[in-house]
Design an enzyme around this catalytic site. Sequence first.
Site, PDB file in Angstrom:
ATOM      1  N   CYS A  66       0.872  -1.170   0.000  1.00 49.08           N
ATOM      2  CA  CYS A  66       0.000   0.000   0.000  1.00 49.08           C
ATOM      3  C   CYS A  66       0.915   1.227   0.000  1.00 49.08           C
ATOM      4  CB  CYS A  66      -0.953  -0.019   1.206  1.00 49.08           C
ATOM      5  SG  CYS A  66      -0.105   0.094   2.789  1.00 49.08           S
ATOM      6  N   ARG A  67       0.446   2.327   0.549  1.00 48.29           N
ATOM      7  CA  ARG A  67       1.256   3.534   0.558  1.00 48.29           C
ATOM      8  C   ARG A  67       2.396   3.441   1.574  1.00 48.29           C
ATOM      9  NH1 ARG A  67       1.649   8.458   3.019  1.00 48.29           N
ATOM     10  NH2 ARG A  67       0.061   7.883   4.541  1.00 48.29           N
TER      11      ARG A  67
END
Length: 105
Positions: A66-67
């Site tokens: 993810c981020r």
Amino acid sequence: MEDLTQEEWAEQLANDDNAVVLDVRTDGEVAEGVIPNAIHIDIFKGQGFIYALEELDKSKNYYVYCRSGNRSGQACNIMEQLGFENAYNLEGGIMEWAGDIVDFE
């Protein structure tokens, strides 16, 4: 589920013939670019996320990001509960990623 450093994740992925890269970020984040060959399933889709995971081949090895590494860690835990045996979380997420990033297709 296993948390891997950026180096471990990239090295293991490069040597894994049974690998699937899974991006669990939002559509807006994915529009900024993805790790090559990633499939995208937004973890914020709730039950839709679960349904999409259940369509995947559980015999594959999933490299999840993810981020920043938080949502992908949650995704790996969910995958484990659904019977996936090999889910690897990218510590630090795409923010720490030094490898290639491509436009999502």
